[in-house]
Design an enzyme around this catalytic site. Structure first.
Site, PDB file in Angstrom:
ATOM      1  N   GLY A   3       0.821  -1.221   0.000  1.00 51.49           N
ATOM      2  CA  GLY A   3       0.000   0.000   0.000  1.00 51.49           C
ATOM      3  C   GLY A   3       0.848   1.261   0.000  1.00 51.49           C
TER       4      GLY A   3
ATOM      5  N   GLY B 282       5.094   3.939  -9.089  1.00 49.60           N
ATOM      6  CA  GLY B 282       5.768   2.651  -9.318  1.00 49.60           C
ATOM      7  C   GLY B 282       4.774   1.500  -9.221  1.00 49.60           C
ATOM      8  CG  HIS B 283       2.933   0.581  -5.459  1.00 55.52           C
ATOM      9  ND1 HIS B 283       3.131   1.643  -4.609  1.00 55.52           N
ATOM     10  CD2 HIS B 283       3.582  -0.474  -4.899  1.00 55.52           C
ATOM     11  CE1 HIS B 283       3.851   1.260  -3.568  1.00 55.52           C
ATOM     12  NE2 HIS B 283       4.141  -0.023  -3.723  1.00 55.52           N
TER      13      HIS B 283
ATOM     14  N   GLY C 203       8.691  -5.463  -8.659  1.00 55.17           N
ATOM     15  CA  GLY C 203       9.542  -4.386  -9.144  1.00 55.17           C
ATOM     16  C   GLY C 203      11.024  -4.678  -8.971  1.00 55.17           C
TER      17      GLY C 203
ATOM     18  NE  ARG D 193      10.603   1.439   4.916  1.00 50.05           N
ATOM     19  CZ  ARG D 193      10.477   0.178   4.504  1.00 50.05           C
ATOM     20  NH1 ARG D 193      10.780  -0.137   3.261  1.00 50.05           N
ATOM     21  NH2 ARG D 193      10.059  -0.774   5.328  1.00 50.05           N
TER      22      ARG D 193
HETATM   23  P1  AMP Z   1       6.009  -2.389  -1.636  1.00 54.56           P
HETATM   24  O1  AMP Z   1       4.635  -1.825  -1.529  1.00 54.56           O
HETATM   25  O2  AMP Z   1       7.096  -1.427  -1.336  1.00 54.56           O
HETATM   26  O3  AMP Z   1       6.147  -3.698  -0.905  1.00 54.56           O
HETATM   27  O4  AMP Z   1       6.196  -2.740  -3.159  1.00 54.56           O
HETATM   28  C1  AMP Z   1       5.272  -3.525  -3.850  1.00 54.56           C
HETATM   29  C2  AMP Z   1       5.841  -3.866  -5.200  1.00 54.56           C
HETATM   30  O5  AMP Z   1       6.076  -2.656  -5.900  1.00 54.56           O
HETATM   31  C3  AMP Z   1       7.176  -4.594  -5.139  1.00 54.56           C
HETATM   32  O6  AMP Z   1       7.228  -5.565  -6.178  1.00 54.56           O
HETATM   33  C4  AMP Z   1       8.174  -3.496  -5.377  1.00 54.56           C
HETATM   34  O7  AMP Z   1       9.394  -3.944  -5.932  1.00 54.56           O
HETATM   35  C5  AMP Z   1       7.407  -2.648  -6.362  1.00 54.56           C
HETATM   36  N1  AMP Z   1       7.914  -1.279  -6.374  1.00 54.56           N
HETATM   37  C6  AMP Z   1       7.980  -0.419  -5.338  1.00 54.56           C
HETATM   38  N2  AMP Z   1       8.560   0.749  -5.726  1.00 54.56           N
HETATM   39  C7  AMP Z   1       8.859   0.601  -7.037  1.00 54.56           C
HETATM   40  C8  AMP Z   1       9.481   1.417  -8.005  1.00 54.56           C
HETATM   41  N3  AMP Z   1       9.920   2.640  -7.704  1.00 54.56           N
HETATM   42  N4  AMP Z   1       9.638   0.941  -9.251  1.00 54.56           N
HETATM   43  C9  AMP Z   1       9.224  -0.314  -9.586  1.00 54.56           C
HETATM   44  N5  AMP Z   1       8.628  -1.134  -8.709  1.00 54.56           N
HETATM   45  C10 AMP Z   1       8.452  -0.704  -7.453  1.00 54.56           C
END
Ligand code: AMP
Length: 290
Positions: free
Chosen positions: A31, A36-37, A147, A187
């Site tokens: 979340g 990116g998400h 990602g 973050r």
């Molecule tokens: P998180 O919510 O941080 O656990 O990320 C969820 C998914 O989004 C994971 O597969 C991450 O690698 C991907 N992700 C987060 N930030 C980025 C970004 N800047 N570029 C590409 N993928 C991302």
């Protein structure tokens, strides 16, 4: 778009979708959605019929002194954003639903977690592989996407899926960045204005290292020192690690071989906020003139 909060509801849903012959795509997240998400959703869309995004801040992947409690939880705005990119369902269970009872099982990939982030976050990747396995079992996706911003995570999950013969295809997406190059992250909002300004040095330092390598530098120590100085000069950034590692085994390289690839990965703390970034570099082959 519909919210699914229980495992039982999810099972019913995915059974119906699968019986109708439609393909399910899973976008696992914690979340606090950013672009990116949303681009993960864009990337998977053409390959599936139904997109399920999971939003779950997974306690198993946070250490006792990490930021589980203060990790941003913004479900209402996440729902709005997810809807704009065509997510069909959001799976957002409570911790008590995902880990009901006295959970004693972990999914552990050997070796790969013993490098880079795994060294400063013991148990982190066991938490990741356990929750991703659960999400795959609950949501039965045909494809799941991750990602490359979390490159070690993507590599570990690909290995887990292969080793356990899980019936899911894994896609990855290159890191999505702010205009100045900072990798997007939930973050980043924790950074002070000054630190946000300095944080751009993470990506710049990776490009600086790339420049060193493509112009012929092969001394690993000098490259690491170059990155370190680049990042820490003029601020209070604290290097957690800088690794030049094998792109498959994640083991530290002892030399840079012409024609091979190197994954440069780093983690840096600005105050309490720890940021990561990485770049894979193809090492050029130089013609040796005799
Ligand atoms: P998180 O919510 O941080 O656990 O990320 C969820 C998914 O989004 C994971 O597969 C991450 O690698 C991907 N992700 C987060 N930030 C980025 C970004 N800047 N570029 C590409 N993928 C991302």
């Amino acid at each position: 778009m519909e919210l699914i909060r229980t495992i039982a509801e999810a099972h019913d849903l995915v059974e119906k979708i699968r019986l109708s012959g439609r393909l399910i795509g899973l976008v696992p997240t914690m979340g606090a959605l950013h672009r990116g998400h949303l681009l993960l959703v864009d990337e998977i869309r053409d390959h599936v019929d139904v997109i399920i995004m999971s939003i779950f801040v997974n306690p198993l992947q946070f250490g006792p002194n990490e930021d589980f409690d203060r990790y941003p939880r913004t479900l209402d705005s996440d729902v709005e954003l997810a809807e704009t990119v065509g997510v069909d369902y959001i799976f957002c269970p409570d911790v008590s639903e995902m880990y009901a009872g006295n959970v004693k099982t972990r999914v552990v990939v050997a070796d790969l977690p013993n490098h880079l982030c795994g060294l400063s976050r013991p148990g982190h990747f066991d938490g990741v592989t356990t929750v991703v396995t659960k999400l795959i079992n609950i949501l039965k996706p045909h494809i799941a996407i991750f990602g490359q911003k979390d490159m070690q995570q993507a590599i570990i999950i690909q290995k887990m899926v292969k080793d356990l013969s899980l019936d899911v295809k894994i896609m990855t997406l290159p890191t999505v960045r702010e205009v100045d190059g900072l990798a997007m992250s939930s973050r980043n909002n924790f950074l002070s204005e000054a630190d946000r300004h300095e944080a751009v040095k993470l990506f710049q330092s990776l490009n600086f290292a790339k420049q060193m390598i493509v112009t012929g530098e092969r001394d690993l120590f000098l490259i690491v020192e170059g990155i370190k100085n680049f990042i820490t000069t003029g601020n209070s950034a604290e290097i957690d690690y800088i690794g030049l590692v094998d792109t498959e085994t994640l083991e530290d390289l002892t030399e840079l071989k012409d024609g091979s690839s190197v994954l440069i990965a780093l983690a840096v703390k600005f105050g309490k906020t720890r940021l990561i970034d990485n770049l894979t570099i193809k090492i050029p082959v130089f013609e040796h003139v005799v």
